[in-house]
Design a protein around this motif. Sequence first.
Motif: not given
Length: 354
Positions: A146-160
């Motif tokens: 959930m933590e990774v998925l939420l950051r991906w859906l948030s609109g942030t330009p990059t995700v680690a």
Amino acid sequence: MTADPHRARRAEPDVHAHLFLLAGHRPGGTHAEALAGAHRYGRAAEAAGFDGVWIAEHHFIPYGVCPSAVAFAAHLLGATSRIAVGTAACVLSNRHPVALGEEAVLLHELSGGRFRLGVGRGGPWVDLEVFGTGLDRFRHGFGDSMEVLLRWLSGTPTVAGNARFPFRPVPVVPRPRSRVPLWVAATSPGTVDLAARYGLPLLLGLHADLAEKAELLARHARVARAHGHDPAGIHHASAHLAQVAGTDDAAARAVRAGLPPLLAGTAEYVRLDGVTGGRRDPVRYVEHLIDIHPVGSPRRCREAVARAAALPGVRHLLFMVEAAGGRDLTLDTIHRLAVDVLGLPAPDTVAGAV
């Protein structure tokens, strides 16, 4: 409650009506027919004035023959123009959260924001073995996913990644212009707490009665508030079986005849954790569902819908209309639910759906 078909919507003007589709396979039919039927019901829902359609996801059992709610949603989004289409729910324990996030953003952007993503932890089924994610991912990995998925859906330009999903920062492509709506299917306190910590709405199943749902919602509100979220701004979804007929007895007979063959498919779940027993008695379970859900005459259904709409924080009611089986019975229930129970302003008629 009076016989006024519009009362429930006037009393709760912010509650939206949706269909919840299983695409279940029945004896004598084919998987292709089950999928085609569910797709037709989704188009009929738009014609009848419903706000949306949500599709279930299952693997390797006939209870539901849609293995990818995202793929089904894509097809239905392409065949409709107005309704929201959601997943109820994608099994996150079987998927990489980035892969699911990419697909969700893609549908969100292509549909003009009509896609709704619901995710769940799933169960300790053979799916985990087939897809290679394993029991540990099911038991301990939902929060990390959930933590990774939420950051991906948030609109942030990059995700680690994180400890469970270690990967270097990558660009989010396509990048959502706005946050993708996300619901969390929950039956346990732990999952409720996880959703509440993030301020995410719950997707409550049709197996729980209103008292059980109210308890989960109250717990969610307490935990959400403790983590700085305003419960009033979190709009939950609740699933309910629906069968409308001229009389209470006629609707109940239809469910008693049609639902057991569908529920029989759940006996084909294969567990990996070695737990045995605990299966519901099918006759008693069907009677329980008839008792707690809008099954009956329009008047009884309106009363049940009004009670469901009064659940604290629930703003989306999802109606499972495939219990009786058969295309004509299901289309009739969609039409009667829309007109006689909910009083929806229909842009078209179910009979005109093709």
